[in-house]
Design a protein around this motif. Structure first.
Motif, PDB file in Angstrom:
ATOM      1  N   MET A 121      -3.937  -1.029  -3.069  1.00 25.60           N
ATOM      2  CA  MET A 121      -5.293  -1.014  -2.519  1.00 25.60           C
ATOM      3  C   MET A 121      -5.413  -1.939  -1.310  1.00 25.60           C
ATOM      4  SD  MET A 121      -7.514   1.106  -3.697  1.00 25.60           S
ATOM      5  CE  MET A 121      -8.817   0.347  -2.751  1.00 25.60           C
ATOM      6  N   LEU A 122      -4.750  -3.081  -1.363  1.00 25.20           N
ATOM      7  CA  LEU A 122      -4.771  -3.989  -0.210  1.00 25.20           C
ATOM      8  C   LEU A 122      -4.086  -3.337   0.995  1.00 25.20           C
ATOM      9  CD1 LEU A 122      -4.024  -7.447  -1.875  1.00 25.20           C
ATOM     10  CD2 LEU A 122      -6.133  -6.758  -0.727  1.00 25.20           C
ATOM     11  N   GLY A 123      -2.978  -2.657   0.754  1.00 30.73           N
ATOM     12  CA  GLY A 123      -2.291  -1.973   1.832  1.00 30.73           C
ATOM     13  C   GLY A 123      -3.131  -0.860   2.425  1.00 30.73           C
ATOM     14  N   LEU A 124      -3.860  -0.154   1.573  1.00 26.92           N
ATOM     15  CA  LEU A 124      -4.733   0.912   2.058  1.00 26.92           C
ATOM     16  C   LEU A 124      -5.855   0.335   2.921  1.00 26.92           C
ATOM     17  CD1 LEU A 124      -6.074   3.775  -0.233  1.00 26.92           C
ATOM     18  CD2 LEU A 124      -7.437   2.834   1.610  1.00 26.92           C
ATOM     19  N   ALA A 125      -6.452  -0.740   2.463  1.00 28.40           N
ATOM     20  CA  ALA A 125      -7.578  -1.321   3.189  1.00 28.40           C
ATOM     21  C   ALA A 125      -7.145  -1.915   4.527  1.00 28.40           C
ATOM     22  CB  ALA A 125      -8.248  -2.405   2.343  1.00 28.40           C
ATOM     23  N   LEU A 126      -5.904  -2.376   4.621  1.00 24.23           N
ATOM     24  CA  LEU A 126      -5.442  -3.058   5.834  1.00 24.23           C
ATOM     25  C   LEU A 126      -4.453  -2.232   6.637  1.00 24.23           C
ATOM     26  CD1 LEU A 126      -4.943  -6.653   4.352  1.00 24.23           C
ATOM     27  CD2 LEU A 126      -6.958  -5.732   5.537  1.00 24.23           C
ATOM     28  N   GLY A 127      -4.198  -0.995   6.234  1.00 21.95           N
ATOM     29  CA  GLY A 127      -3.253  -0.154   6.949  1.00 21.95           C
ATOM     30  C   GLY A 127      -3.703   0.109   8.381  1.00 21.95           C
ATOM     31  N   VAL A 155       0.853   6.175   2.701  1.00 21.53           N
ATOM     32  CA  VAL A 155       1.795   5.696   1.685  1.00 21.53           C
ATOM     33  C   VAL A 155       1.063   4.873   0.625  1.00 21.53           C
ATOM     34  CG1 VAL A 155       3.731   4.111   1.294  1.00 21.53           C
ATOM     35  CG2 VAL A 155       3.841   5.781   3.151  1.00 21.53           C
ATOM     36  N   PHE A 156       0.200   3.972   1.059  1.00 18.86           N
ATOM     37  CA  PHE A 156      -0.546   3.156   0.100  1.00 18.86           C
ATOM     38  C   PHE A 156      -1.609   3.992  -0.620  1.00 18.86           C
ATOM     39  CE2 PHE A 156       1.003  -0.439   2.771  1.00 18.86           C
ATOM     40  CZ  PHE A 156       1.644  -1.135   1.756  1.00 18.86           C
ATOM     41  N   TRP A 157      -2.153   4.992   0.066  1.00 17.49           N
ATOM     42  CA  TRP A 157      -3.120   5.902  -0.566  1.00 17.49           C
ATOM     43  C   TRP A 157      -2.492   6.576  -1.790  1.00 17.49           C
ATOM     44  CZ3 TRP A 157      -8.196   7.459   0.870  1.00 17.49           C
ATOM     45  CH2 TRP A 157      -8.674   8.620   0.257  1.00 17.49           C
ATOM     46  N   GLU A 158      -1.293   7.107  -1.604  1.00 18.03           N
ATOM     47  CA  GLU A 158      -0.602   7.747  -2.726  1.00 18.03           C
ATOM     48  C   GLU A 158      -0.123   6.717  -3.736  1.00 18.03           C
ATOM     49  OE1 GLU A 158      -0.136  11.535  -3.014  1.00 18.03           O
ATOM     50  OE2 GLU A 158      -1.944  10.668  -2.128  1.00 18.03           O
ATOM     51  N   GLY A 159       0.151   5.497  -3.263  1.00 18.31           N
ATOM     52  CA  GLY A 159       0.511   4.440  -4.199  1.00 18.31           C
ATOM     53  C   GLY A 159      -0.593   4.155  -5.199  1.00 18.31           C
ATOM     54  N   THR A 160      -1.842   4.220  -4.748  1.00 19.21           N
ATOM     55  CA  THR A 160      -2.956   4.012  -5.674  1.00 19.21           C
ATOM     56  C   THR A 160      -3.034   5.143  -6.694  1.00 19.21           C
ATOM     57  OG1 THR A 160      -4.556   5.147  -4.235  1.00 19.21           O
ATOM     58  CG2 THR A 160      -4.274   2.770  -3.921  1.00 19.21           C
ATOM     59  N   SER A 161      -2.715   6.365  -6.283  1.00 14.40           N
ATOM     60  CA  SER A 161      -2.747   7.500  -7.220  1.00 14.40           C
ATOM     61  C   SER A 161      -1.686   7.334  -8.305  1.00 14.40           C
ATOM     62  CB  SER A 161      -2.523   8.818  -6.473  1.00 14.40           C
ATOM     63  OG  SER A 161      -3.582   9.099  -5.588  1.00 14.40           O
ATOM     64  N   GLY A 184      -5.638  16.276  -3.383  1.00 16.04           N
ATOM     65  CA  GLY A 184      -6.450  15.863  -2.239  1.00 16.04           C
ATOM     66  C   GLY A 184      -5.651  15.073  -1.225  1.00 16.04           C
ATOM     67  N   GLY A 185      -4.653  14.316  -1.704  1.00 16.01           N
ATOM     68  CA  GLY A 185      -3.807  13.547  -0.803  1.00 16.01           C
ATOM     69  C   GLY A 185      -2.991  14.436   0.126  1.00 16.01           C
ATOM     70  N   ILE A 186      -2.560  15.593  -0.370  1.00 18.43           N
ATOM     71  CA  ILE A 186      -1.817  16.531   0.481  1.00 18.43           C
ATOM     72  C   ILE A 186      -2.711  17.037   1.606  1.00 18.43           C
ATOM     73  CG2 ILE A 186      -0.649  18.769   0.533  1.00 18.43           C
ATOM     74  CD1 ILE A 186       0.205  18.232  -2.365  1.00 18.43           C
ATOM     75  N   ALA A 187      -3.958  17.386   1.268  1.00 21.37           N
ATOM     76  CA  ALA A 187      -4.907  17.819   2.299  1.00 21.37           C
ATOM     77  C   ALA A 187      -5.169  16.698   3.293  1.00 21.37           C
ATOM     78  CB  ALA A 187      -6.215  18.273   1.646  1.00 21.37           C
ATOM     79  N   LEU A 188      -5.293  15.476   2.785  1.00 21.38           N
ATOM     80  CA  LEU A 188      -5.520  14.321   3.662  1.00 21.38           C
ATOM     81  C   LEU A 188      -4.369  14.140   4.639  1.00 21.38           C
ATOM     82  CD1 LEU A 188      -6.944  11.679   4.513  1.00 21.38           C
ATOM     83  CD2 LEU A 188      -5.730  10.556   2.633  1.00 21.38           C
ATOM     84  N   LEU A 189      -3.134  14.251   4.155  1.00 18.77           N
ATOM     85  CA  LEU A 189      -1.972  14.091   5.028  1.00 18.77           C
ATOM     86  C   LEU A 189      -1.994  15.113   6.154  1.00 18.77           C
ATOM     87  CD1 LEU A 189       0.737  12.794   5.705  1.00 18.77           C
ATOM     88  CD2 LEU A 189       1.821  14.390   4.090  1.00 18.77           C
TER      89      LEU A 189
END
Length: 285
Positions: free
Chosen positions: A73-79, A87-93, A123-128
């Motif tokens: 989550m920290l990586g997603l917020a600061l990416g 990468v961090f988005w899918e890490g949270t999943s 949803g992550g695939i669509a996001l990518l």
């Protein structure tokens, strides 16, 4: 504040971090609430508090999962790059799947974890796909370059496509209607995980993403109607179903769904006051 390290130089992709007011707010929420949840989990898994029996080795597994989730989550917020962010988005999943399925011997936990991973992963695939299109139009995968290319993105013929794909990723992650049902089913996780994932952090990832991309994609009629209708429908659905719950976790889950709808609807509004209300709502929730 930006920091970059060469990751895939041949593709021009860096591992980059970007710190601004929005990212710092989410980082403080993730770390601050995370610290409280970790302290609470220590008492929850104590011999007198653990409802499923005290097993030190399983306690260690839980803390590994929760700390990995916090790092994601920290990586997603600061990416600061779309590849880093994804990468961090899918890490949270993945880490949320491990936390929801923590009591893996229970069929309810396995079913809820698979449902959450299937919905948010799809949803992550669509996001990518949406992020790749946005990077192609902007000419760079750097998040700062994308945010400064708002005019080019909004005037592009691919704007409806990329916005729709990114919105699918955000809506599934933040339990917007009709993908709202995964969140209540994921409440089979231990209470510290439910509090952290589904009230404070993971379900806010989609809210964060749309708020982050507002300078690049916001301000259009499509943005207004898409986010307003999705948020309004989610708000009403969560509130109506929540009124019929007689289980505390179910009530909290659907009230969270309703609140997420409010936050998504606020992002869609063109007025500056709506964004201020969004920040207040995030901190309060």
């Amino acid at each position: 504040l930006d920091a970059r390290w060469a990751w895939m130089p041949s593709f021009g992709v860096n591992f980059s971090l970007h710190v601004d007011g929005l990212g710092l707010l989410f980082a403080l929420l993730v770390s601050g609430i995370g610290a409280l949840v970790v302290i609470y989990a220590g008492y929850y898994f104590a011999p007198h508090g653990d409802p499923v029996g005290h097993k030190p080795e399983s306690d260690a597994r839980f803390f590994v999962y929760i700390l990995l989730f916090m790092a994601s989550m920290l990586g997603l917020a600061l990416g600061g790059d779309i590849v880093t962010l994804f990468v961090f988005w899918e890490g949270t999943s993945i880490t949320s799947f491990l936390l929801v399925a923590y009591k893996y011997k229970h069929e309810e936990a396995r079913r809820g974890a698979f449902m959450a991973l299937f919905i948010t992963g799809g949803g992550g695939i669509a996001l990518l796909a949406g992020l790749i299109i946005a990077a192609q139009v902007a000419g760079s995968s750097d998040l700062g370059a994308i945010l400064s290319s708002g005019d080019a993105l909004r005037s592009s013929a691919l704007y409806p496509v990329l916005l729709g794909l990114i919105a699918i990723g955000a809506f599934t992650k933040s339990a917007q209607f009709p993908a709202h049902f995964w969140l209540p089913n994921a409440m089979s996780a231990p209470t510290p995980a439910s509090a952290y994932l589904h009230s404070a952090t993971m379900v806010k990832a989609g809210i964060y993403l749309m708020a982050r991309l507002y300078p690049a994609l916001g301000g259009t009629d499509l943005w207004f109607w898409l986010l307003s209708l999705a948020g309004l429908t989610t708000m009403l659905t969560g509130a109506i179903i929540g009124l019929r719950q007689n289980d505390l976790k179910g009530l909290l889950a659907y009230s969270t769904v309703s609140q997420l709808g409010v936050l998504m609807m606020l992002i869609g509004q063109p007025e500056g006051e709506a964004f201020k209300a969004l920040i207040v709502g995030l901190v309060a929730h």
